[in-house]
Motif scaffolding. Structure first.
Motif, PDB file in Angstrom:
ATOM      1  N   LYS A  97      -6.041   9.393  -6.158  1.00 56.94           N
ATOM      2  CA  LYS A  97      -4.768   8.763  -6.561  1.00 56.94           C
ATOM      3  C   LYS A  97      -4.316   7.857  -5.401  1.00 56.94           C
ATOM      4  O   LYS A  97      -3.811   8.299  -4.387  1.00 56.94           O
ATOM      5  CB  LYS A  97      -3.711   9.829  -6.836  1.00 56.94           C
ATOM      6  N   GLY A  98      -4.569   6.567  -5.562  1.00 55.12           N
ATOM      7  CA  GLY A  98      -4.257   5.601  -4.513  1.00 55.12           C
ATOM      8  C   GLY A  98      -5.409   5.365  -3.570  1.00 55.12           C
ATOM      9  O   GLY A  98      -5.339   4.470  -2.720  1.00 55.12           O
ATOM     10  N   ASP A 123       2.346  14.150  -1.692  1.00 58.19           N
ATOM     11  CA  ASP A 123       2.653  12.904  -2.381  1.00 58.19           C
ATOM     12  C   ASP A 123       3.681  12.047  -1.643  1.00 58.19           C
ATOM     13  O   ASP A 123       3.872  10.881  -1.996  1.00 58.19           O
ATOM     14  CB  ASP A 123       3.166  13.204  -3.797  1.00 58.19           C
ATOM     15  N   LYS A 126       2.421   7.691   1.162  1.00 60.01           N
ATOM     16  CA  LYS A 126       2.017   6.565   0.325  1.00 60.01           C
ATOM     17  C   LYS A 126       1.236   5.568   1.169  1.00 60.01           C
ATOM     18  O   LYS A 126       1.597   5.277   2.304  1.00 60.01           O
ATOM     19  CB  LYS A 126       3.245   5.875  -0.288  1.00 60.01           C
ATOM     20  N   ASN A 139       0.630  -2.229  -7.170  1.00 59.49           N
ATOM     21  CA  ASN A 139       0.586  -1.350  -6.004  1.00 59.49           C
ATOM     22  C   ASN A 139      -0.583  -0.383  -6.194  1.00 59.49           C
ATOM     23  O   ASN A 139      -0.591   0.436  -7.110  1.00 59.49           O
ATOM     24  CB  ASN A 139       1.899  -0.576  -5.857  1.00 59.49           C
ATOM     25  N   ASN A 141      -1.331   2.150  -4.716  1.00 58.53           N
ATOM     26  CA  ASN A 141      -0.961   3.550  -4.540  1.00 58.53           C
ATOM     27  C   ASN A 141      -0.827   4.262  -5.892  1.00 58.53           C
ATOM     28  O   ASN A 141      -0.922   5.490  -5.964  1.00 58.53           O
ATOM     29  CB  ASN A 141       0.352   3.652  -3.758  1.00 58.53           C
ATOM     30  N   ASP A 142      -0.621   3.492  -6.964  1.00 60.71           N
ATOM     31  CA  ASP A 142      -0.440   4.068  -8.301  1.00 60.71           C
ATOM     32  C   ASP A 142      -1.731   4.116  -9.114  1.00 60.71           C
ATOM     33  O   ASP A 142      -1.730   4.612 -10.250  1.00 60.71           O
ATOM     34  CB  ASP A 142       0.607   3.254  -9.083  1.00 60.71           C
TER      35      ASP A 142
END
Length: 600
Positions: A97-98, A123, A126, A139, A141-142
């Motif tokens: 995730k990211g 979480d 970031k 982004n 990160n998403d």
């Protein structure tokens, strides 16, 4: 409190106790009320479950087919998976995730309560790129990346469309605190129209030390412009700063004894740093960084960087280059030069013998006192001369009176000149030693080597020894009492007493010296026990020096020398520049007083 008041309060307490006993509810009534409350609680939980279930389902809308077939469609949704990179020094947990580093453990180090040192985790951390694609900000990160691991190298890839993708690679070498990080943007020159992209990193620093308050005082984001000296944001308050004065060589998220540093191979164009002081237990501060990187129109754009995750040990940071070691606070000028080029080299030399750090501090203090002994001797002799002259000064004071201070000072100066005494001779040597005393005030609180090292009853020389815990906070003192700080204070009071005996101080000057040790008790009570241990040793060694000097000095001989100086012609005595300026000043004051009396 008088007898009648006490009797009245006692009777009131009896009445209240009786009313609770006679008029309170029975046990049966209490049990019925408990059953009713429990039943109501179950009904509320059931109702909440019915209402929140649809809400949760509504909060996660299904991704439509158009979105899934569009840019990064295959990376919008996914399942969180982690990958571990590990060597002798670090343990990194990466998440798809990211495509980022989720947590960092510095191996071989423990928090004050014995847990592994985790620089950041979860979480709240970031990390990713911010890019303008099709008029919208994307982004990373998403996004959900696809992870591939080969040995100690991990690749994270997110596909845009076709052969267009973003790839992050992380490479952790053996026995290293550095992680080679590379960003590869392939084919995105056709969809990114701007000439720059932004690298965003936000993280919450976790508490590692015994005193969270002191840890906050040594934590701040640092940064360095190319060809400039490193600087930092505020350590005491929330702050955000735009970095536009030049290209940025590196930035770091610094704690008291650990740091996370990012060093790009090509300097960032500009940036923005932010810090927020946190109040939640277990958290120190939240840092944020947005760094702008140039984006050209090549088919493949690469950005190579290095992470450093590790201790704030001065020589370790210095080995990284780029003046990263300057984020270790060695004090202001000239204190930082004393610490860096005198104290630290001697400390490292003594450390090479493998001794306990309590013994190293003792030897370091002895060496410093031996080096300063000529100044200590000169200061003692000057104060002894002033003490021997005190009877003559009292006679002058009785003769002239206290109503004419200018004339009194002139007579004192004449006496000093006759006997060849400099009234500041005892102060100047002490002032020359003061920078070394102050330098240690910065040296020990920032010295990583003391972290976790014990000596005598002190479990950790890098923090305070709470010999007595109050369980509540006392103004000026805090919630504890440090035994080493108390010993340091007592030794300073004793030193002040004997110093007054040597100098012959009287009046207010006799008592002013007793105020500062009491002030230091409140100030240094929460400082490292290693620092208080040094000050305690310095006082004890000063006692030993003065005792030795006293056995070598003959007061009668000094008195005879002073009296012999009176017989010498004044013309043969060379007047110092200080005495010349002081004489001129006193003459001006005398003339001013005479003129003032005439005007009256």
């Amino acid at each position: 409190m008088d007898r009648n008041t006490f009797t009245g309060l006692f009777l009131i307490m009896i009445v209240l106790a009786g009313s609770f006993y006679f008029f309170g509810p029975s046990q049966t009534e209490i049990n019925k009320e408990k059953e009713r409350i429990a039943a109501d609680s179950l009904k509320k939980v059931a109702a909440a479950t019915k209402t929140t279930a649809p809400a949760i389902a509504a909060a996660k809308p299904a991704v439509d087919s158009a979105t899934l077939s569009g840019p990064f469609g295959g990376n919008i949704a996914g399942t969180v998976q982690t990958t571990v990179l590990e060597n002798e020094n670090l343990k990194l947990t990466l998440t798809n995730k990211g495509g980022k580093i989720l947590s960092v453990e510095v191996k071989g180090q423990k928090t004050y309560d014995g847990k592994p040192v985790i620089l950041f985790d979860g979480d709240q951390n970031k990390f990713g790129l911010k890019m303008n694609i099709g008029g919208k900000e994307v982004n990373t990160n998403d996004l959900y990346f696809a992870a591939t691991k080969a040995g100690n190298l991990v690749s994270m890839r997110a596909n845009y469309l076709g052969d267009k993708y973003i790839e992050y690679t992380y490479d952790l070498k053996p026995k290293s605190n550095n992680v080679a990080f590379n960003i590869n943007l392939n084919g995105l020159n056709q969809v990114i129209q701007t000439d720059s992209i932004a690298l965003n990193w936000e993280t919450t620093l976790l508490e590692q030390e015994k005193s969270g308050k002191k840890e906050k005082e040594h934590a701040a984001p640092f940064y360095k412009y190319v060809n400039e000296t490193p600087d930092h944001l505020s350590i005491a308050k929330d702050e955000t700063e735009e970095l536009k004065k030049g290209k940025i060589e590196w930035f770091s998220f610094k704690q008291q004894f650990f740091s996370a540093v990012l060093l790009p191979k090509v300097a960032f164009e500009s940036g923005k740093l932010g810090v927020t002081v946190l109040t939640q237990p277990g958290e120190i501060k939240r840092y944020s960084a947005d760094m702008k990187m140039h984006f050209g129109q090549l088919a493949s754009q690469n950005y190579a960087m290095d992470f450093y995750f590790g201790t704030n040990k001065f020589d370790v940071l210095k080995a990284q280059g780029h003046e990263i070691e300057k984020q270790v606070d060695m004090g202001y000028w000239p204190l930082k030069y004393i610490n860096r080029f005198v104290v630290l080299p001697v400390f490292k030399f003594l450390e090479g013998f493998g001794w306990n750090y309590g013994l190293i501090i003792l030897i370091l203090t002895i060496l410093l006192k031996v080096a300063m002994s000529p100044l200590t001797y000169k200061s003692y002799i000057s104060m002894a001369k002033m003490r021997i002259l005190k009877p003559e000064m009292d006679e002058i004071k009785a003769k002239v009176g206290e109503d004419n201070p200018t004339l009194l000072q002139q007579e004192y100066l004449k006496l000093y000149k006759q006997v060849g005494v400099n009234p500041l001779g005892g102060c100047l040597p002490m002032l020359l030693q003061l920078p070394f005393v102050m330098a240690f005030f910065f040296f020990f609180p920032n010295l990583f080597e003391l972290r976790g090292e014990s000596f005598l009853w002190m479990k950790d020389l890098s923090t305070y020894d709470d010999f007595i815990k109050f369980g509540f906070t006392i103004p000026f003192i805090g919630d504890h009492l440090s035994l080493m700080c108390v010993l340091m204070t007592i030794s300073t009071l004793i030193y002040t007493y004997f110093n007054n005996q040597i100098s012959g101080a009287t009046g207010q000057m006799k008592y002013i010296g007793y105020i500062m040790p009491v002030v230091f008790l409140g100030v240094l009570n929460s400082y490292p026990s290693g620092l208080n241990y040094y000050y305690f040793l310095a006082n004890m060694l000063t006692f030993a020096q003065q005792f030795l000097i006293k056995s070598m000095v003959d007061d009668e001989k000094i008195h005879r020398t002073l009296q012999d100086n009176k017989t010498k012609p004044v013309e043969t005595k060379k007047k110092s520049k200080f005495q010349t300026r002081l004489d001129d000043y006193m003459r001006q004051q005398q003339q001013t007083q005479i003129q003032s009396k005439k005007n009256k």
